[in-house]
Design a protein around this motif. Structure first.
Motif, PDB file in Angstrom:
ATOM      1  N   ASP A  94       0.819  -1.216   0.000  1.00 42.48           N
ATOM      2  CA  ASP A  94       0.000   0.000   0.000  1.00 42.48           C
ATOM      3  C   ASP A  94       0.851   1.264   0.000  1.00 42.48           C
ATOM      4  N   PHE A  95       2.112   1.153   0.462  1.00 37.16           N
ATOM      5  CA  PHE A  95       3.007   2.315   0.504  1.00 37.16           C
ATOM      6  C   PHE A  95       3.746   2.506  -0.815  1.00 37.16           C
ATOM      7  N   ALA A  96       3.957   1.409  -1.528  1.00 35.85           N
ATOM      8  CA  ALA A  96       4.741   1.459  -2.768  1.00 35.85           C
ATOM      9  C   ALA A  96       3.901   1.993  -3.928  1.00 35.85           C
ATOM     10  N   ALA A  97       3.380   3.193  -3.750  1.00 30.48           N
ATOM     11  CA  ALA A  97       2.497   3.782  -4.749  1.00 30.48           C
ATOM     12  C   ALA A  97       3.299   4.567  -5.776  1.00 30.48           C
ATOM     13  N   ASP A  98       2.770   4.654  -6.974  1.00 33.34           N
ATOM     14  CA  ASP A  98       3.435   5.392  -8.043  1.00 33.34           C
ATOM     15  C   ASP A  98       3.580   6.862  -7.672  1.00 33.34           C
ATOM     16  N   ALA A  99       2.601   7.397  -6.958  1.00 33.65           N
ATOM     17  CA  ALA A  99       2.652   8.805  -6.582  1.00 33.65           C
ATOM     18  C   ALA A  99       3.803   9.081  -5.622  1.00 33.65           C
ATOM     19  N   ILE A 100       4.072   8.156  -4.721  1.00 37.46           N
ATOM     20  CA  ILE A 100       5.179   8.337  -3.775  1.00 37.46           C
ATOM     21  C   ILE A 100       6.509   8.247  -4.509  1.00 37.46           C
ATOM     22  N   ALA A 101       6.626   7.278  -5.414  1.00 37.60           N
ATOM     23  CA  ALA A 101       7.852   7.160  -6.213  1.00 37.60           C
ATOM     24  C   ALA A 101       8.073   8.421  -7.040  1.00 37.60           C
ATOM     25  N   ALA A 102       7.012   8.949  -7.613  1.00 36.09           N
ATOM     26  CA  ALA A 102       7.130  10.159  -8.442  1.00 36.09           C
ATOM     27  C   ALA A 102       7.547  11.367  -7.619  1.00 36.09           C
ATOM     28  N   ARG A 103       7.163  11.385  -6.358  1.00 36.89           N
ATOM     29  CA  ARG A 103       7.481  12.522  -5.489  1.00 36.89           C
ATOM     30  C   ARG A 103       8.923  12.489  -4.992  1.00 36.89           C
ATOM     31  N   PHE A 104       9.449  11.282  -4.700  1.00 35.18           N
ATOM     32  CA  PHE A 104      10.738  11.185  -4.025  1.00 35.18           C
ATOM     33  C   PHE A 104      11.884  10.655  -4.884  1.00 35.18           C
ATOM     34  N   THR A 152       6.544  -3.519  -6.634  1.00 32.01           N
ATOM     35  CA  THR A 152       6.626  -3.313  -5.190  1.00 32.01           C
ATOM     36  C   THR A 152       8.019  -3.634  -4.663  1.00 32.01           C
ATOM     37  N   GLN A 153       8.565  -4.781  -5.078  1.00 34.15           N
ATOM     38  CA  GLN A 153       9.912  -5.157  -4.652  1.00 34.15           C
ATOM     39  C   GLN A 153      10.928  -4.123  -5.128  1.00 34.15           C
ATOM     40  N   ALA A 154      10.788  -3.667  -6.374  1.00 38.10           N
ATOM     41  CA  ALA A 154      11.722  -2.680  -6.915  1.00 38.10           C
ATOM     42  C   ALA A 154      11.617  -1.359  -6.156  1.00 38.10           C
ATOM     43  N   VAL A 165      13.134  -5.864   3.240  1.00 37.75           N
ATOM     44  CA  VAL A 165      14.198  -5.519   2.302  1.00 37.75           C
ATOM     45  C   VAL A 165      15.243  -4.726   3.074  1.00 37.75           C
ATOM     46  N   GLY A 166      16.526  -4.993   2.801  1.00 38.34           N
ATOM     47  CA  GLY A 166      17.581  -4.274   3.495  1.00 38.34           C
ATOM     48  C   GLY A 166      18.696  -3.867   2.553  1.00 38.34           C
ATOM     49  N   ALA A 167      19.436  -2.830   2.947  1.00 35.68           N
ATOM     50  CA  ALA A 167      20.560  -2.361   2.140  1.00 35.68           C
ATOM     51  C   ALA A 167      21.622  -1.766   3.047  1.00 35.68           C
ATOM     52  N   LEU A 168      22.851  -1.807   2.561  1.00 37.30           N
ATOM     53  CA  LEU A 168      24.003  -1.293   3.288  1.00 37.30           C
ATOM     54  C   LEU A 168      24.819  -0.412   2.356  1.00 37.30           C
ATOM     55  N   ALA A 169      25.177   0.778   2.800  1.00 36.00           N
ATOM     56  CA  ALA A 169      26.056   1.676   2.050  1.00 36.00           C
ATOM     57  C   ALA A 169      27.346   1.841   2.837  1.00 36.00           C
ATOM     58  N   VAL A 170      28.481   1.714   2.144  1.00 39.30           N
ATOM     59  CA  VAL A 170      29.789   1.768   2.800  1.00 39.30           C
ATOM     60  C   VAL A 170      30.714   2.660   1.986  1.00 39.30           C
TER      61      VAL A 170
END
Length: 256
Positions: A141-151, A169-171, A234-239
Motif C-alpha cells: 500500500d506504501f509502494a504507490a506510483d505517486a510516492i515514487a514520483a514525489r521522491f 513493489t519489490q523494486a 528488504v535491506g541495504a548497506l552503504a559503505v
C-alpha cells in the motif's frame, strides 16, 4: 560476498565475535526485537537516562519495548567490539542526528549504524569508514506510483514503471532502502534529497550508486550491498570505499 551465520531456533549461546574487525570488513547483525520480558528488562538496565526517556516517550508499549531492545543490543554489540561494559558507552550526534561514539572511545576505530522495522533490527559495524544501513517492511500500500514520483529521481521512476506490475513493489523498496542507506551513511539527513542521486533497482542488477547529481565523482566513493533480512523485508548497506567484505550474522533467538 555475504556470509550468513544462522542460529538454530532455541539456541541462546553467546555469539562468537570477531575481535579483528578489519578495515576491509563490515559486520552486519540481524536481531529480533521481540524478546522476553526478562531480556527487555536486562537491556533497559544498560541504557543511559536520555535513552530511557526516549523509550518512555513512545505511546505504545510495543514501541517502547522495541526501542529498548534495539538500543540495548547496540550497546551490547559495541561493548564486545570495544571491550568495555555496554552501560559505559557514550554517544554523540551530529547536527542531523546521526549517532557516533563519543571521543573518549576513539570513534574512528568503530563506526556503526542501526535500522529497525517491523520486528527486526539491523546493526552495521565498520572500522575507519562511514556506513549506513536501512531496513524496511514491504508494504504494497506504501509502494504507490505517486510516492515514487514525489521522491525518486526521474530515471528511477521510469525504471520502476518499465517493470511488470508484480515486480514493482519489490523494486520500489529496493530503491527506497538503497537510497536511505546512502543518506544515512552520508549523515546529512533530510538535507540530502532522495532525488539528488540515483541507485540501481532492476531485479538482478548489482546494488550500486549510479549517479550523484551534485558531485559527479561522489558515486564512485561509495559501495552498496543488498541484504536479505527475511521474507517480507528488504535491506541495504552503504559503505564508503570499495573492496569490503560483508559478514552477516543472526543474534541468538532470531529464527532463520
Amino acid at each position: 560476498m555475504i556470509d550468513a551465520h544462522r542460529i538454530e531456533p532455541g539456541e541462546r549461546e553467546e555469539p562468537e565475535f570477531d575481535e579483528t574487525l578489519s578495515r576491509n570488513e563490515v559486520h552486519v547483525w540481524m536481531a529480533s526485537l521481540e524478546q522476553t520480558e526478562a531480556e527487555v528488562a536486562r537491556l533497559r538496565a544498560l541504557l543511559d537516562e536520555p535513552e530511557r526517556k526516549r523509550a518512555d516517550r513512545y505511546s505504545f508499549e510495543k514501541g517502547r519495548r522495541h526501542f529498548t531492545v534495539a538500543r540495548g543490543l547496540l550497546r551490547t554489540l559495541l561493548g564486545h567490539y570495544l571491550r568495555i561494559e555496554p552501560k559505559h558507552i557514550q554517544f554523540t550526534y551530529n547536527t542531523h542526528g546521526k549517532p557516533a561514539l563519543a571521543e573518549a572511545h576513539e570513534p574512528e576505530l568503530v563506526r556503526f549504524n542501526i535500522s529497525h522495522s517491523g520486528e527486526i533490527a539491523l546493526f552495521g559495524f565498520a572500522r575507519e569508514r562511514e556506513l549506513g544501513i536501512d531496513l524496511e517492511t514491504i508494504r504494497p500500500d506504501f509502494a504507490a506510483d505517486a510516492i515514487a514520483a514525489r521522491f525518486f529521481a526521474p530515471a528511477e521512476l521510469a525504471s520502476i514503471r518499465s517493470l511488470a506490475p508484480e515486480e514493482r513493489t519489490q523494486a520500489f523498496f529496493t530503491c527506497w532502502t538503497r537510497k536511505e542507506a546512502y543518506i544515512k551513511a552520508q549523515g546529512k539527513g533530510l538535507a540530502l534529497s532522495l532525488d539528488s542521486f540515483e541507485v540501481s533497482l532492476a531485479p538482478g542488477a548489482p546494488a550500486a550508486v549510479l549517479v550523484t547529481h551534485d558531485d559527479r565523482e561522489e558515486a564512485a566513493r561509495w559501495s552498496l550491498h543488498e541484504l536479505h533480512p527475511g521474507p517480507g523485508y528488504v535491506g541495504a548497506l552503504a559503505v564508503a570505499g570499495e573492496g569490503c567484505r560483508v559478514r552477516v550474522r543472526n543474534w541468538p533467538g532470531l529464527t532463520p
